[in-house]
Scaffold this motif. Structure first.
Motif, PDB file in Angstrom:
ATOM      1  N   LEU A 263      -6.072  12.065   8.179  1.00  0.00           N
ATOM      2  CA  LEU A 263      -5.972  12.421   6.761  1.00  0.00           C
ATOM      3  C   LEU A 263      -5.146  13.663   6.471  1.00  0.00           C
ATOM      4  N   ARG A 264      -4.923  14.515   7.502  1.00  0.00           N
ATOM      5  CA  ARG A 264      -4.113  15.724   7.272  1.00  0.00           C
ATOM      6  C   ARG A 264      -2.621  15.471   7.466  1.00  0.00           C
ATOM      7  N   SER A 265      -2.260  14.307   7.999  1.00  0.00           N
ATOM      8  CA  SER A 265      -0.840  14.115   8.308  1.00  0.00           C
ATOM      9  C   SER A 265      -0.246  12.833   7.722  1.00  0.00           C
ATOM     10  N   TYR A 266      -1.074  11.981   7.138  1.00  0.00           N
ATOM     11  CA  TYR A 266      -0.527  10.696   6.701  1.00  0.00           C
ATOM     12  C   TYR A 266      -1.344  10.140   5.529  1.00  0.00           C
ATOM     13  N   VAL A 267      -0.651   9.745   4.460  1.00  0.00           N
ATOM     14  CA  VAL A 267      -1.320   9.011   3.376  1.00  0.00           C
ATOM     15  C   VAL A 267      -0.367   7.928   2.851  1.00  0.00           C
ATOM     16  N   MET A 268      -0.926   6.985   2.132  1.00  0.00           N
ATOM     17  CA  MET A 268      -0.111   5.963   1.449  1.00  0.00           C
ATOM     18  C   MET A 268      -0.358   6.143  -0.047  1.00  0.00           C
ATOM     19  N   VAL A 269       0.728   6.156  -0.798  1.00  0.00           N
ATOM     20  CA  VAL A 269       0.593   6.219  -2.253  1.00  0.00           C
ATOM     21  C   VAL A 269       0.751   4.785  -2.754  1.00  0.00           C
ATOM     22  N   VAL A 270      -0.357   4.217  -3.207  1.00  0.00           N
ATOM     23  CA  VAL A 270      -0.357   2.790  -3.558  1.00  0.00           C
ATOM     24  C   VAL A 270      -0.334   2.625  -5.083  1.00  0.00           C
ATOM     25  N   THR A 271       0.633   1.845  -5.565  1.00  0.00           N
ATOM     26  CA  THR A 271       0.675   1.512  -7.000  1.00  0.00           C
ATOM     27  C   THR A 271       0.719  -0.008  -7.104  1.00  0.00           C
ATOM     28  N   ASN A 272       0.819  -0.495  -8.332  1.00  0.00           N
ATOM     29  CA  ASN A 272       0.870  -1.949  -8.506  1.00  0.00           C
ATOM     30  C   ASN A 272       2.104  -2.563  -7.892  1.00  0.00           C
ATOM     31  N   THR A 273       3.163  -1.737  -7.743  1.00  0.00           N
ATOM     32  CA  THR A 273       4.424  -2.318  -7.278  1.00  0.00           C
ATOM     33  C   THR A 273       4.851  -1.863  -5.895  1.00  0.00           C
ATOM     34  N   GLU A 274       4.229  -0.804  -5.362  1.00  0.00           N
ATOM     35  CA  GLU A 274       4.709  -0.345  -4.041  1.00  0.00           C
ATOM     36  C   GLU A 274       3.630   0.380  -3.236  1.00  0.00           C
TER      37      GLU A 274
END
Ligand code: PAZ
Length: 316
Positions: A263-274
């Motif tokens: 959790l300190r080095s990687y996240v995904m930003v999730v939206t409806n399109t990407e």
């Protein structure tokens, strides 16, 4: 929802009306000066098992994500309402939170009629000069309002009050819900008053689901705001599916998805399109770059697009 909170939860330990008025004034003042306002929630929640509480159910959240994010939001020009758990990490002083402050101070004894003085061991406090300057600037300009919650009930009541306070700002308000809020609780009416006795044998408890505040927040309380929720999982296989499900259920704008181990080095930003991957390499980490810097950079530009789209839809 307000009725449900009153019925099922112990009364909040904070003055929610007063906090609501203060948030409203803070939001109105900054918005009048053309600033965007973000509510950052931060830290875990503690769920009592007895009404005269000895034991409770807790989680691991330290508040680091929220505290660091609040700093980067202010750097990006936002005014921040920082709703955090009592004693969780706080912006700026989070950087020195594992230290024993007494080891960082030097006593200069009284002499020649002067009072004794304290000096700081600067070499034990890397970056303190810049951090202190930033902190003082934030205090002087009133760019951050900090509110504490102790119990789950405090948190839920304050979130409702914050949503009402930010609603008039429309699309320039942002909700950044990084707190790790319990999914389960024991309703006040079903909670034993006294300490649960171990002499009664193994403990079996049934907990109710905590009402999902995201749903009324997006639908009713602040329907024009830009809303970001967080999703933490331990199993990477289900992370994206669950984030997408949250977007479809609550119809908000973004889920920031993270895995406990990274959790300190990687996240995904999730939206409806990407799904946008954000990461911090070992080298970046060594040079002091934090994942929250990248998250806020990404989200503030999405917020700008959101505001522009909203105003072009309204023909402004
Ligand atoms: O507070 P922290 O920095 O230790 O941890 C941050 C976090 C993992 C609590 C946050 O990134 C998050 O995912 N919050 C939501 C958790 C959830 O309800 O799924």
């Amino acid at each position: 929802m307000a009725d449900e909170l009153r019925r099922d939860f112990a009364p909040p330990q904070v003055d929610v009306e007063e906090a609501g008025r203060a948030m409203e004034q803070f939001a109105r003042g900054h918005s009048t000066e053309g600033r965007r306002v973000v509510l950052v929630t931060s830290g875990g929640t503690k769920v009592p098992l007895e009404s005269r509480t000895v034991r409770f159910l807790d989680n691991f959240s330290s508040g680091r994500r929220g505290a660091a994010s609040a700093e980067y939001f202010m750097q990006a020009g936002y005014a921040v309402i920082f709703l955090h758990r009592h004693r969780s990490l706080f912006p700026y002083n989070r950087r020195y939170s594992n230290q024993n402050w007494l080891d960082n101070l030097r006593l200069v004894p009284a002499s020649g009629g002067e009072e004794p003085r304290l000096e700081a061991e600067l070499n034990r406090l890397p970056g303190i000069v810049e951090v202190l300057e930033d902190y003082k600037r934030v205090k002087e300009t009133g760019r951050m309002m900090a509110l504490e919650y102790h119990t789950l009930s405090d948190y839920l009541h304050l979130l409702l009050a914050a949503a009402r306070a930010l609603n008039p700002l429309g699309s320039s308000a942002m909700f950044y819900l990084a707190a790790a809020v319990s999914d389960f609780y024991i309703p006040a009416s079903e909670m034993p008053e006294h300490k649960i006795q171990s002499s009664s044998g193994p403990l079996q408890i049934t907990m109710k689901m905590v009402p999902k505040m995201l749903s009324p927040l997006v639908k009713d309380w602040a329907p024009k705001a830009f809303v970001i929720s967080f999703k933490l999982e331990t199993d990477p296989q289900i992370l994206i599916e669950k984030s997408r499900k949250a977007l479809a259920t609550y119809r908000h704008q973004v889920v920031v998805a993270n895995i406990l181990d990274t959790l300190r080095s990687y996240v995904m930003v999730v939206t409806n399109t990407e799904e946008a991957k954000l990461s911090v390499s070992d080298e970046e980490e060594r040079s002091g770059i934090e994942i929250e810097d990248k998250i806020i950079n990404d989200l503030t530009s999405r917020h700008t697009n959101f505001i522009e789209q909203t105003s072009s839809k309204q023909g402004l």
